[in-house]
Design an enzyme around this catalytic site. Structure first.
Site, PDB file in Angstrom:
ATOM      1  CG  ASP A  91      25.935 -48.123 -21.925  1.00  0.00           C
ATOM      2  OD1 ASP A  91      26.115 -47.796 -20.737  1.00  0.00           O
ATOM      3  OD2 ASP A  91      26.797 -47.956 -22.804  1.00  0.00           O
ATOM      4  CG  LEU A  92      26.914 -49.251 -28.251  1.00  0.00           C
ATOM      5  CD1 LEU A  92      27.864 -48.766 -29.340  1.00  0.00           C
ATOM      6  CD2 LEU A  92      25.856 -50.176 -28.863  1.00  0.00           C
ATOM      7  CG  ASP A 134      29.337 -46.732 -24.616  1.00  0.00           C
ATOM      8  OD1 ASP A 134      29.777 -47.826 -24.257  1.00  0.00           O
ATOM      9  OD2 ASP A 134      29.032 -45.817 -23.797  1.00  0.00           O
TER      10      ASP A 134
END
Length: 904
Positions: A509-510, A553
């Site tokens: 996960d960004l 994301d």
């Protein structure tokens, strides 16, 4: 007074009125063309208004028989018949001065103040504020005149009165639209020539301004006027030198405002100073104007023509400098220090009087919608919206803009051949004719070409391409080219029915991705996603490993992996290092973080179960502060199970009535009477015991039950409030915490209006500072305004410890600011801590808010806070949070103790 003296004053009065022409030219030339007529009409109108008010009321207040040196009580509504004689000359001269004071405000508030609002400000200024100041200083019995205050020609009486009024007005009015945006725009002047002409007219009129103030024609008049010219010359030379030295050029507003500031600065003592001193004071006034202008810009206070730097800042400097520029034997106080004290007292008293008199009026005008024009009208220009002065060029541009928006050119613009823009409109219509003809010709050509193609071949090719693209798009992310969630689910189903070797599943996960989208736009976000996909693809083996983008994301990597968990951790750490590298977008390096969780999957475990374990490890990485790697472990699974149990228990807590409130009293800092109480949420769990809000509020937010929790606490708090009232305890205030989600809900106001248990006043919604003041959206602002209209006060919690700006606090307009307990600790022992608390209390007072000080632990702290001016105190020094029954007994005992007569 001789006939010659009266004639001199009369001529000077007429020349002082020439200042109005100078102000008109300067202000009309400084503003944009769409507002120039409005500014000119305001200048002309305020001469009419001010003359009338000064005749009826102002002259009597200023020069009538004094009441204790404060104001005049006679000479109202002067007859000015033929028997008035020389007194009429003095009246005319002073009326011209009053008009000058009012006109100072016009330029500062230009381009956004309503015409009626400005006229009402001029009425108050000329009928009350200016005459009272003039009485103090120029009436022989005025209290400042008696003390020896020196102001020869109005540096304080005229210029600082107008300057203070302008400053108060533009602060409350706010800057022009777009003035202090990201680019800090400076709007182009309508006419530099007109600005310069205005400056020259003011220069000429200033000679009469100072020469007439001698009130007699004698040998001293010539030197006064000559020194006046040297004031302007010194200021002009200094402005030119500063412009060339610092900015490499000289702007019209820099030069004109510079020499005007020099004239203002010398007005207080020009009758007593030498020529050399006059030249130096003029230069000092110019420097003061430039410094004050930059200070206002830094504070984002929008003064269109620089009235505050010129008239207020230079006027203050000039008035104070009298103590140093006049020969000591000519000073009324007898010494420079004593004279400086008198001058400082005078400017302080005048500033306080003007601010305290004008601020309430201006706030009232804003509340009634009479102060600022509508944003749409401000964009269109005040010439049109306020005075119905149409502009042919603006009309033409408006029609061209309609063409741009609609994309239809069938309707041509109107041509008014009586204006200079009629030719431009005619040529524009001819261009539209040619464009329309070209478009029609090209459309016909394209249509003929399409008809010549083989329709069958084109249809077949299009269908084949569409099928291929549809099949690929259904299982891949269009932006990154990676597999999507559907493709991942297909892989998971296939592996659950077939053999599966050792596999490493990585959930990614960004971090801070939303910040990049909000700051740089979605194009930048797309670039980040593309780079992330590329880096993942470079770290996996084609045909054996897979990478997926399963959300905005969120990414997942599946790969064959025969190593240990330590090997997997090392691999994920290397992957994290790659993802942490900056992404270049245009001229900016975007720094994006990533949180990673992974799990090793070995037969007979299914891929779906392993994916869930990797997700739990990812959540652990986010909880650890992001940009880190976590492997799934039994403790992570246990923590997840515990969280699920807590969520389940919380959902049942409402049905089991486990959510309760405790009440902590708040004490008036001055009278020690009960000022109210704060309702605090508590969860009485049958097994876990008392659970604090720090634990269950995040749970409520995660399961979308914050609004239900807020509603339950409000119900319980109001029930307690009315219970106390039935026992004779009337609480002046009841504070209840409200979450951001609850405040922003569109049905909140309607729901509150339908309740019948809301008190008529005293209910306060307590908001967390850090939630609302970073970005006060229009929705939140409207909700808060509606709550205030219902009589519900707004209270900011933890004031001083969040990261909201003072501007954010002022924008919210809270009724109360709650000062955090960290500022209370040790306040009775540490002077520095007391000074800090005093500053916070004064800051709250300046925003029009009461202060509630938390964490009061001892009587000594309460005493210090009471002396510092704290409005309300709260803490263990008075009582800990209690249930309803204990609070009722405590309140009865407290009231009884206050009523008990003190002895000794």
């Amino acid at each position: 007074m001789s006939d010659l003296d009266a004639s001199w004053i009369l001529v000077c009065a007429l020349l002082v009125l020439l200042l109005q022409a100078g102000f008109l030219c300067l202000e009309a030339g400084t503003v944009r063309a769409k507002n120039s007529a409005n500014v000119a009409l305001k200048n002309l109108s305020d001469v009419c208004i001010v003359s009338t008010c000064f005749w009826l009321v102002g002259f009597g207040l200023m020069f009538g028989e004094s009441f204790n040196g404060l104001f005049g009580t006679t000479q109202f509504w002067l007859a000015l018949d033929n028997d008035s004689g020389h007194a009429a000359s003095i009246f005319l001269f002073q009326m011209a001065f009053a008009a000058s004071a009012a006109t100072i405000v016009s330029g500062a508030v230009a381009e956004r103040e309503r015409f009626l609002g400005y006229m009402l400000v001029s009425v108050a200024l000329s009928a009350l504020v200016y005459p009272v100041v003039g009485h103090w200083i120029w009436n022989q019995a005025g209290w400042l005149r008696q003390m020896g205050f020196v102001d020869f020609a109005g540096a304080t009486v005229v210029h600082s009165v107008g300057g203070w009024t302008a400053l108060v007005t533009i602060i409350i009015l706010g800057p022009r639209l777009g003035r202090y945006g990201p680019k800090k725009r400076r709007f182009d002047e309508y006419s530099i020539s007109l600005v310069t002409l205005g400056g020259l007219l003011l220069w000429v009129g200033w000679g009469a301004f100072n020469g007439g103030s001698a009130m007699a024609f004698g040998t001293g008049v010539g030197p006064i006027i000559a020194r006046t010219m040297l004031l302007a010359a010194g200021a002009g030379v200094a402005s030119i030198a500063i412009g060339l030295g610092l900015f490499r050029h000289v702007r019209a507003e820099l030069l004109v405002n510079g020499f005007l500031g020099g004239l203002v600065a010398g007005t207080a003592g020009v009758h007593l100073m030498t020529a050399t001193v006059a030249f130096g004071i003029g230069a000092l006034g110019a420097v003061t104007v430039i410094i004050a202008r930059d200070i206002l810009d830094a504070l984002k206070i929008d003064d269109v023509v620089g009235a505050v730097p010129v008239h207020l800042a230079a006027g203050l400097i000039g008035t104070l400098s009298v103590a140093f520029t006049v020969p000591v034997d000519l000073l009324p106080a007898g010494s420079r220090v004593a004279q400086l004290g008198i001058q400082a007292l005078g400017v302080t008293a005048v500033g306080g009087w003007v601010v305290c008199s004008m601020a309430p009026l201006i706030l009232l005008l804003r509340a009634r919608g009479l102060l600022r024009v509508h944003p749409k009208d401000e964009v269109r220009g005040l010439n049109l919206t306020e005075n119905n002065q149409r502009n042919a060029l603006m009309d033409l541009l408006a029609e061209m803009k309609r063409h741009q928006r609609s994309g239809s050119f069938s309707r041509r613009v109107r041509i008014d051949r009586s204006t200079e823009y009629g030719v431009l409109a005619y040529r524009y219509n001819r261009v539209l004719d040619r464009v329309e003809a070209e478009i029609n010709a090209r459309v016909d050509s394209i249509r003929k070409e399409r008809m010549s193609r083989l329709l069958a071949e084109e249809a077949f090719e299009s269908m084949r391409e569409a099928q291929e693209e549809s099949a690929w798009s259904a299982r891949h992310d269009k932006l990154t080219g990676l597999g999507n969630r559907k493709y991942l689910e297909e892989v998971a189903v296939e592996t659950s029915t077939g053999p599966l070797g050792a596999t490493l599943l990585i959930a990614i996960d960004l971090d801070r991705f939303k910040e990049i989208n909000d700051t740089y736009g979605h194009e930048a976000g797309d670039v980040v996603l593309e780079h992330t996909a590329q880096r993942l693809s470079e770290k996996i083996r084609t045909g054996r490993d897979f990478a997926f983008r399963i959300g905005g994301d969120e990414f997942v990597v599946l790969m064959e992996f025969a190593g240990t968990q330590d090997d997997a951790f090392e691999y994920c750490s290397d992957l994290l290092f790659e993802l942490l590298q900056p992404v270049r977008y245009k001229a900016t390096d975007l720094q994006v973080g990533a949180s990673i969780g992974f799990a090793l999957c070995k037969p007979p475990e299914t891929l779906g179960a392993a994916l869930r374990r990797a997700d739990l490890a990812l959540y652990a990485s986010k909880a650890d502060g992001r940009s880190c790697v976590n492997a799934y472990s039994a403790s992570i699974g246990s923590a997840h199970d515990e969280k699920m149990n807590l969520i389940r228990d919380f959902k049942q807590a409402f049905a089991n009535n486990e959510i309760e409130v405790t009440l902590q009293p708040q004490i008036d800092g001055k009278t020690m009477e009960i000022a109210g109480c704060e309702a605090l949420a508590r969860w009485h769990h049958p097994v876990r015991g008392i659970v604090s809000p720090d634990v269950f509020v995040p749970v409520a937010k995660e399961v979308n039950m914050l609004a239900d929790l807020d509603r339950r606490i409000l119900d319980l708090a109001l029930a307690a409030y009315w219970n106390f009232a039935s026992h004779g305890i009337a609480l002046p205030s009841l504070s209840v915490n409200v979450s951001a989600e609850r405040l922003g809900h569109p049905d909140l106001i309607k729901e509150l209006q339908q309740r019948e248990d809301l008190p008529p006043d005293g209910l306060a919604f307590e908001l967390l500072e850090t939630v609302f003041l970073d970005q006060l959206t229009e929705n939140y602002a409207n909700q808060i305004a509606a709550l205030k209209a219902m009589g519900i006060a707004i209270e900011i919690d933890d004031f001083g410890t969040g990261h909201a700006s003072i501007a954010g606090v002022l924008a919210l307009k809270p009724d109360r600011l709650k000062i955090d307990r960290m500022f209370t600790s040790g306040i009775d022992e540490k002077p520095a801590r007391r000074d800090l608390m005093r500053g916070l209390i004064e800051m709250a007072a300046s925003a029009g808010a009461e202060t509630v000080v938390e964490g009061v632990e001892t009587e000594a702290q309460a005493q210090v806070l009471s002396e510092l001016g704290a409005d309300v105190l709260q803490g263990f020094a008075f009582a800990r949070p209690m249930d309803q029954e204990r609070f009722l007994l405590w309140a009865q005992d407290w009231n009884a103790a206050l009523q008990m007569p003190k002895t000794g």
